[in-house]
Structures are given as C-alpha cells and as structure tokens.
Design an enzyme around this catalytic site. Structure first.
Site, PDB file in Angstrom:
ATOM      1  CG  ASN A   1      87.505   1.929  99.375  1.00 35.94           C
ATOM      2  OD1 ASN A   1      88.770   2.214  99.537  1.00 35.94           O
ATOM      3  ND2 ASN A   1      86.427   3.117  99.014  1.00 35.94           N
TER       4      ASN A   1
ATOM      5  CB  VAL B   1      77.928  12.342 102.035  1.00 36.34           C
ATOM      6  CG1 VAL B   1      77.587  13.331 103.168  1.00 36.34           C
ATOM      7  CG2 VAL B   1      77.839  12.906 100.782  1.00 36.34           C
ATOM      8  N   GLY B   2      80.242  10.399 100.451  1.00 32.66           N
ATOM      9  CA  GLY B   2      80.166   9.488  99.277  1.00 32.66           C
ATOM     10  C   GLY B   2      80.719   8.007  99.959  1.00 32.66           C
ATOM     11  CB  CYS B   3      79.760   4.553  99.365  1.00 36.02           C
ATOM     12  SG  CYS B   3      78.104   4.409 100.529  1.00 36.02           S
ATOM     13  CB  VAL B   4      83.727   4.589  96.405  1.00 35.64           C
ATOM     14  CG1 VAL B   4      84.801   4.178  95.755  1.00 35.64           C
ATOM     15  CG2 VAL B   4      82.662   3.457  96.337  1.00 35.64           C
TER      16      VAL B   4
END
Lengths: 170, 104
Positions: free
Chosen positions: A43, B101-104
């Site tokens: 993703n 900044v989030g990963c998902v």
C-alpha cells in the site's frame, strides 16, 4: 532605493513514475501478524507511484482465499516477542483471544481488516497473483479466491513478471 | 522554514516547498500550487482539497489516503486519477498542508 525580492518557493519534485521502480512482494505466511507487513508495504509503495505486485504462495494463500481471508488468526505460541509463556498461550481459546486483541489493536491505529486492505490495494492499482503450485496442492481454483486476484500463475511466470523488480519475501 | 514567494505572495514554506502556515493558504493559491506540479485544478480536485483542510483543522494531522476514502468518501481510484502516482503527497501540497505521516 533597493527592494528585496523574495525567492520563489521550491516545488516538490514528485517524480511521478518513480523512475520505473517496480516492487514484488511474496506473501508466504497465513497468520494475521504475517499478512500485514506485505500488505502495508504494498500500500505504501502504491502511494508512492510504484508498480506493485503481490504473489501469494503456500500459507499466504489464506490471505486471498475467500473462506479464510476475513478470519486469519494470530497465535502467541512460539513467538517470544509477545512475552507470554507458551504453556499458557497454548491453552484452548488463547488463539482466539490473541487474535481478537491483535485485531482490536490494528483497528485502533486505523489499519484495515485484510479483505478491506486488499480492496484498497487493488483500487490503488496493485496487482494480486496466486501461486499455481499452492492452488494445486490445496485443491483451490479461481472461484475459491478473492475475485480481484488477477490470475493463478506458475513460479516461472512470477520470475518473468518480476524481472527488474525489487523483491520482498514475507 | 523560510519565507518564499508563490503567485507573487509571500508565504512560509519548508525546504521542499510545502506551506507551513495553515492560514496563509487560500483557493487562489491552490491553483498556482497545483499548476506547479502539473495539475489543472477542477472542482473535483477542490472537493478533496477542502476535505483535507477541514480534516486537518479538526485533527491537527493531514489525513492519509485511507482516511480520505473512509471519512471523506472519496474513492481511492478517483484520488489516484485526480492526483496521479502520489495522491496523498500531492493533495497535501495543493492544500497547503504538511505531508501525511500515517503508514496506511
């Protein structure tokens, strides 16, 4: 009279095609905790404009098998990083408890459940492939697999497909 | 963080060119920012950008793509079409916000 000119602001480059970078991720494990690393990396790569393929093989098949994909399990047995005694975690009901805890934790940090994650990845342009040998071994066909899987391909096909790609094995 | 010019206006930007002051942005500026990265801003783009702005104001963080889809209701596919290849970063840039900044 002098006038100070403000310099024009820099513009981010956003190298759109990422220089032809290509990523292939092999998902070979079917436990909940081992499904996520591959999906999260895929993703992230797609969000960076990188052509991304995921090849599901052996136990990784559970991630794309309709019957199991929403119900992957996590066990703390034999996993020292959970800091739990094996004897306790091996008791009946403990896998269900550990799975429940992990799902709750993932949901808490806004990580989607596996089926939704696959939907997200394919919406973002990611490609899903199933391993021919695993399908034969488990007596599974296209009808048993998540409908966004593009094909059941052989190891040779995968090697061909991944030419020039960076490969991550999970 | 430095002061630099965008569309003849002085604004604060980081070293990559992302705006750093929420209130220095307006929709006029967004047009120039979008043009800088090769995007001609349409109403469809603006809807997503306005969501980013509103969500940032509420949470203090630039929403990730998944949040744009889940909370904002923008299909992932559409976002990849509107802001090709790197939608999350491009949207943040046009919206005058920091990169998510989030990963998902």
């Amino acid at each position: 009279m002098t006038q100070t000119m403000t310099a024009p602001a820099p513009v981010p480059t956003f190298e759109t095609e990422s220089g032809g970078r290509k990523l292939c991720i092999i998902c070979s494990k079917g436990s909940l905790d081992m499904a996520y690393p591959g999906l999260i990396l895929a993703n992230a790569a797609l969000g960076e404009g990188i052509e991304t393929h995921i090849f599901f093989t052996f136990w990784g098949f559970d991630i794309i098998t309709k019957k199991t994909m929403a119900d992957l399990k996590f066990t703390a047995v034999g996993n020292p990083a959970t800091h739990m005694p094996n004897m306790v975690m091996g008791l009946p009901g403990m896998t269900a408890l550990a799975t429940h805890m992990m799902k709750k934790q993932m949901d808490g940090i806004d990580v989607p459940a596996v089926p939704e994650f696959l939907e997200l990845i394919t919406d973002a342009g990611g490609h899903l492939w199933a391993c021919r040998l695993s399908a034969d071994m488990m007596h599974l066909g296209a009808a048993d697999l998540y409908d966004r899987v593009e094909g059941i391909i052989s190891a040779t096909d995968f090697i061909e497909l991944s030419a020039g790609a960076q490969i991550i094995f999970v | 963080m430095t002061v630099a010019a965008v569309a003849g206006r002085e604004v604060h930007v980081d070293e990559e060119g992302f705006l750093t002051q929420y209130d220095e942005w307006d929709e006029e500026l967004a047009k120039t920012l979008a043009a800088n990265i090769g995007i001609e801003l349409t109403e469809a783009h603006m809807k997503a950008v306005r969501f980013l702005r509103a969500d940032f104001k509420q949470t203090g963080e630039t929403p990730t793509l998944r949040r744009c889809t889940n909370v904002g209701g923008f299909p992932t596919k559409d976002l990849f079409q509107l802001f090709p290849a790197k939608p999350a970063k491009k949207m943040a840039y046009v919206a005058g916000l920091p990169k998510p900044v989030g990963c998902v």
